[in-house]
Design an enzyme around this catalytic site. Structure first.
Site, PDB file in Angstrom:
ATOM      1  N   GLU B 283     -22.208  13.791  10.997  1.00  0.00           N
ATOM      2  CA  GLU B 283     -21.516  12.708  10.296  1.00  0.00           C
ATOM      3  C   GLU B 283     -22.379  11.446  10.246  1.00  0.00           C
ATOM      4  O   GLU B 283     -22.389  10.729   9.250  1.00  0.00           O
ATOM      5  CB  GLU B 283     -20.173  12.429  10.981  1.00  0.00           C
ATOM      6  CG  GLU B 283     -19.191  11.709  10.088  1.00  0.00           C
ATOM      7  CD  GLU B 283     -17.753  11.793  10.611  1.00  0.00           C
ATOM      8  OE1 GLU B 283     -17.352  12.882  11.077  1.00  0.00           O
ATOM      9  OE2 GLU B 283     -17.059  10.785  10.558  1.00  0.00           O
ATOM     10  N   GLU B 286     -24.838  12.013   7.636  1.00  0.00           N
ATOM     11  CA  GLU B 286     -24.173  11.924   6.328  1.00  0.00           C
ATOM     12  C   GLU B 286     -23.972  10.460   5.924  1.00  0.00           C
ATOM     13  O   GLU B 286     -24.242  10.086   4.781  1.00  0.00           O
ATOM     14  CB  GLU B 286     -22.814  12.646   6.384  1.00  0.00           C
ATOM     15  CG  GLU B 286     -22.134  12.736   5.030  1.00  0.00           C
ATOM     16  CD  GLU B 286     -20.746  13.383   5.110  1.00  0.00           C
ATOM     17  OE1 GLU B 286     -20.325  13.810   6.210  1.00  0.00           O
ATOM     18  OE2 GLU B 286     -20.087  13.449   4.054  1.00  0.00           O
ATOM     19  N   CYS B 310     -12.062  13.958  11.310  1.00  0.00           N
ATOM     20  CA  CYS B 310     -11.722  14.744  12.513  1.00  0.00           C
ATOM     21  C   CYS B 310     -10.244  15.039  12.636  1.00  0.00           C
ATOM     22  O   CYS B 310      -9.846  15.981  13.294  1.00  0.00           O
ATOM     23  CB  CYS B 310     -12.122  14.004  13.779  1.00  0.00           C
ATOM     24  SG  CYS B 310     -13.743  13.319  13.706  1.00  0.00           S
ATOM     25  N   SER B 330     -15.756  12.273   4.859  1.00  0.00           N
ATOM     26  CA  SER B 330     -16.911  13.029   5.336  1.00  0.00           C
ATOM     27  C   SER B 330     -16.640  14.517   5.146  1.00  0.00           C
ATOM     28  O   SER B 330     -15.533  14.994   5.388  1.00  0.00           O
ATOM     29  CB  SER B 330     -17.131  12.732   6.816  1.00  0.00           C
ATOM     30  OG  SER B 330     -17.930  13.738   7.389  1.00  0.00           O
ATOM     31  N   LYS B 369      -3.603  20.555  14.235  1.00  0.00           N
ATOM     32  CA  LYS B 369      -4.747  21.463  14.412  1.00  0.00           C
ATOM     33  C   LYS B 369      -4.346  22.909  14.160  1.00  0.00           C
ATOM     34  O   LYS B 369      -5.175  23.739  13.801  1.00  0.00           O
ATOM     35  CB  LYS B 369      -5.313  21.323  15.827  1.00  0.00           C
ATOM     36  CG  LYS B 369      -6.033  20.026  16.068  1.00  0.00           C
ATOM     37  CD  LYS B 369      -7.470  20.067  15.574  1.00  0.00           C
ATOM     38  CE  LYS B 369      -8.096  18.689  15.625  1.00  0.00           C
ATOM     39  NZ  LYS B 369      -9.277  18.567  14.772  1.00  0.00           N
ATOM     40  N   GLU B 372      -4.621  23.208  10.562  1.00  0.00           N
ATOM     41  CA  GLU B 372      -6.033  23.163  10.187  1.00  0.00           C
ATOM     42  C   GLU B 372      -6.701  24.526  10.401  1.00  0.00           C
ATOM     43  O   GLU B 372      -7.442  25.015   9.547  1.00  0.00           O
ATOM     44  CB  GLU B 372      -6.761  22.096  11.004  1.00  0.00           C
ATOM     45  CG  GLU B 372      -8.229  21.932  10.638  1.00  0.00           C
ATOM     46  CD  GLU B 372      -8.953  20.966  11.566  1.00  0.00           C
ATOM     47  OE1 GLU B 372      -8.792  21.054  12.789  1.00  0.00           O
ATOM     48  OE2 GLU B 372      -9.684  20.105  11.054  1.00  0.00           O
ATOM     49  N   GLU B 377     -10.178  27.571   4.134  1.00  0.00           N
ATOM     50  CA  GLU B 377     -11.597  27.174   4.175  1.00  0.00           C
ATOM     51  C   GLU B 377     -12.205  27.418   5.553  1.00  0.00           C
ATOM     52  O   GLU B 377     -13.422  27.387   5.702  1.00  0.00           O
ATOM     53  CB  GLU B 377     -11.766  25.687   3.879  1.00  0.00           C
ATOM     54  CG  GLU B 377     -11.138  25.165   2.606  1.00  0.00           C
ATOM     55  CD  GLU B 377      -9.710  24.709   2.827  1.00  0.00           C
ATOM     56  OE1 GLU B 377      -8.817  25.509   2.498  1.00  0.00           O
ATOM     57  OE2 GLU B 377      -9.473  23.608   3.328  1.00  0.00           O
ATOM     58  N   CYS B 526      -6.114  10.559  19.440  1.00  0.00           N
ATOM     59  CA  CYS B 526      -5.673  11.870  19.951  1.00  0.00           C
ATOM     60  C   CYS B 526      -4.925  11.770  21.278  1.00  0.00           C
ATOM     61  O   CYS B 526      -4.111  12.641  21.592  1.00  0.00           O
ATOM     62  CB  CYS B 526      -6.862  12.790  20.114  1.00  0.00           C
ATOM     63  SG  CYS B 526      -7.857  12.903  18.634  1.00  0.00           S
TER      64      CYS B 526
END
Lengths: 155, 596
Positions: B283, B286, B310, B330, B369, B372, B377, B526
């Site tokens: 990142e 990037e 994230c 990102s 999560k 996710e 993907e 988190c």
């Protein structure tokens, strides 16, 4: 842009995009469309920058903000305790028999919807009902059959 | 500060600031008043009535959570009237609550159950109304189960979803006896604008909103001799897990947790923090690449500000609400998913394992999560990169089921490879942490020097303020980064989606001019995730946050790029940040969900 989206946008421009504009917009959409479609509620949410669920939450609170498609004539039978005592049950049965639908349903020709409603302010003349915005009071089964016949022959 | 008000509660004189509720005034003198709809993070609702007290001179009982103190007020919290009323209120709530407590996931951690126990509700004064209702259970979401038969309509979830997250997936619908907590058109949470953040779960006092748990699936994988089960643990878990195992709020339990995971039977106990360090490499590169394209090559197609990726709750939020900014996010996968894909590629190869044999489990402070890991993907390894996601709470359950006395476990170290990490990685668990970790590395890349903050502590990005803005001036750059000489890097940090929305609205209107934005879906980051121990509130968040920073300070290496395993994995496998391999495995794309 679809017709519904266009309509909602015009309504938002008219009533504003504050939270307070939600009710008049909902009422206007129901007036024009007869009910609040998923697309209409989603677009209202987008225009007012609130969630679609919030639009639904408000709409579901009010029995006059329909979230299901209704017939051309929406019959709302008063379900107050006085109506109950003065023979509402009989009235409902007559309506169900005459329209061949149950409470909550709409005739297949989309002419009539049959619903119950809270007190509509005619407790001295129960049983009573509304057809769209017109009240009918002191009802008997015979009267009901005539009224329905009248509406049928209008079309 | 307002005026000081004096009142009497149960004969004790109390002095509190004007505007304090009777409930909090009583707390000051250690008088406990029971509550259900009240939650310190949320606005007052006053709808459950279980906190009623008697006010001298008042005709009716008063809801103590919703009534501010006034001068000379005389309050009694323990009278026959109060006790009878509270008991009746609890009984009435129970009459509409599916009290199958022994078969409930929240058994033992339910506020209504505790109250019923406290008031010894054993009689049946009211009819059980549950069988008369047609309640539904929504279990289509991979993250959240919503069971209306347990709901007591306290509306904590509704307030959470609106005030903290500005999502309002959950609302109050219908009226009177039909009133319920609903979604848009009563659809499944899977089919509406819900970010799976789980903030509703950590505030639900009963079992109406719970995480979808995968405890049995993970046990089965562990018991299967043909499976090699790898577990990774997220940064925020180690400072909260202890709370579910009779330890203090914010106690650091990293070593004990590793020890417990080994005893439970995981074949390899590894650290998501490793992937957090990897995220910083990718990142950070990037960001610098985007800045270079924008500033040197004058490339107008480069999307700035760049936004972190994230937090899967945040990702789903932006996919629904601000799809026009998806190219600003990102492309880095989250640490969990980077770790997952490496487990079934690099790790498998290194350990000479068939990836089909590997079961990859992650322990996360997060319910999003779970969603996710299910995204289509997230199968770059050719397999599901992360098979099961367990929350901090689910891990605590497993530790108890394994019969381990957590407090007396020895401290153990993570296995290797992919078990080593840095202080920069552990702070990913708290709001501002990704920014701090990125700055520690990026600043050093550009200037060859450490960030100009004492002990690497970038204080301006820390703390619990909803939106934090910081600017860092870049000076005395290395020759290859000359184009950044004198540039002031503007950053913003937001946690909680309501704050994220504010930041994005400022970006959209052009009011804000940021280069880099860190966003975490949950309040506090988190550490306040929807998978963390219950309760979670502002006070507990502070303790977990302190623990995270303490863990950072105690790490021998505090900058991601100095993690020797990171250096090694680039040498052996990935080659370079943003290289071909990294694009294949570590980066992803997003979906415009605005029509949904």
């Amino acid at each position: 842009m679809t017709e519904i989206k266009e309509m909602v946008k015009i309504l938002a421009e008219k009533h504003g995009r504050e939270r307070g504009a939600l009710m008049p917009i909902l009422q206007a959409v129901v007036e024009k469309q007869n009910f609040l479609s998923e697309e209409a509620m989603t677009e209202i949410a987008r225009q007012l920058d609130i969630s679609a669920a919030q639009v639904y939450g408000t709409a579901s609170f009010y029995s006059f903000l329909d979230i299901k498609p209704r017939g051309k004539y929406v019959i709302r039978v008063c379900k107050s305790i006085i109506a109950e005592m003065k023979g509402k049950k009989e009235i409902l049965k007559t309506l169900e028999n005459s329209l061949k639908i149950k409470v909550g349903q709409t005739t297949p020709d989309r002419m009539f919807s049959l619903l119950e409603t809270n007190d509509i302010g005619w407790s001295d003349q129960e049983p009573s009902l509304l057809i769209n915005e017109t009240p009918y009071t002191n009802l008997t089964s015979e009267k009901i059959i005539n009224i329905i016949h009248e509406y049928r022959s209008k079309n | 500060m307002g005026n000081i008000i004096k009142l009497k509660i149960d004969g004790i004189v109390v002095s509190v600031v004007e505007g304090t509720s009777i409930l909090n005034a009583a707390k000051n003198v250690n008088i406990k008043i029971p509550t259900l709809c009240y939650h310190p993070d949320l606005c007052v609702a006053g709808n459950c009535r279980v906190c009623v007290v008697e006010q001298e001179g008042a005709r009716t009982l008063t809801a103590s959570c919703a009534t501010p103190v006034s001068e000379g007020m005389v309050i009694n919290t323990n009278t026959v009237k109060v006790r009878t009323a509270r008991k009746h209120i609890i009984e009435l709530l129970l009459s509409e609550h599916n009290s199958e407590c022994t078969k409930c996931y929240k058994n033992g951690n339910c506020e209504l159950q505790s109250l019923a126990a406290e008031y010894k509700i054993t009689n049946e004064n009211f009819i059980d109304l549950v069988p008369l209702h047609n309640y539904t259970i929504d279990n289509f979401s991979p993250s959240i189960i919503k069971n209306n038969s347990k709901c007591i309509r306290c509306q904590r979830c509704v307030r959470t979803c609106e005030q903290l997250q500005s999502v309002s997936a959950l609302v109050v619908a219908h009226k009177g006896e039909h009133m319920k907590i609903s979604t848009f058109l009563e659809k499944s949470l899977f089919d509406v604008v819900c970010t799976n953040c789980g903030q509703c779960i950590i505030r639900c006092p009963v079992g109406a909103l719970i995480e979808k748990n995968y405890i049995e699936e993970v046990w089965n994988a562990i018991y299967d001799p043909n499976k090699h089960v790898v577990v990774q643990t997220a940064p925020a878990v180690r400072v909260a897990l202890g709370e579910d195992l009779d330890m203090r709020h914010g106690e650091i339990v990293t070593g004990k947790m590793v020890s417990a995971l080994k005893k439970i039977g995981f074949d390899s106990v590894l650290d998501t923090d490793f992937a957090a360090d990897l995220t910083i490499m990718e990142e950070g590169t990037e960001l610098l690449t985007r800045l270079k394209k924008a500033l040197v090559e004058n490339d107008k197609t480069v999307a700035l500000p760049m936004i972190t990726s994230c937090s899967p709750g945040w990702i789903k939020f932006i996919e629904h609400e601000f799809p026009q900014f998806l190219s600003n996010v990102s492309t880095c996968k989250s640490p969990q998913q980077m770790f997952g894909v490496l487990t079934k590629t690099y790790y498998a190869k290194k350990r000479n394992l068939d990836p089909a044999q590997i079961v990859s489990v992650s322990i996360m402070p997060c319910t999003a999560k779970k969603f996710e890991a299910d995204r289509p993907e997230m199968r770059s390894s050719g397999y599901k990169d992360v098979d099961y996601v367990l929350t901090t709470r689910e891990l605590a359950v497993m530790i108890k089921q394994a019969g381990l006395d957590f407090r007396s476990l020895p401290e153990e170290k993570y296995d290797s490879f992919m078990g080593q990490s840095t202080g920069a990685a552990v702070i990913f668990g708290v709001s501002g942490g990704v920014m701090e970790a990125a700055l520690r590395t990026a600043y050093e890349f550009i200037t060859g020097r450490e960030v100009p903050f004492t002990n690497l502590e970038i204080k301006p990005v820390r703390g619990m303020e909803g939106v934090k803005e910081t600017s860092v001036k870049i000076e005395r750059t290395l020759p290859e980064w000359r184009f950044l000489e004198g540039v002031t890097l503007n950053t913003a940090i937001a946690h909680g989606l309501a704050n994220a929305k504010k930041v994005m609205q400022n970006v959209a209107s052009g009011k804000a001019n940021y280069h880099f934005i860190e966003i975490m879906a949950c309040p506090g980051g988190c550490i306040g995730g929807g998978g963390q121990p219950i309760p979670t509130n502002a006070e507990i968040l502070m303790k977990r946050s302190e623990a995270i920073y303490m863990e950072d300070t105690g790490m021998p290496i505090r900058k991601s790029h100095e993690n020797p395993e990171i250096v090694q994995i680039y040498n052996e496998f990935i080659e370079k940040p943003l290289g071909q391999k990294s694009h294949e495995l570590l980066h992803t794309n997003y979906i415009d969900r605005s029509e949904k």
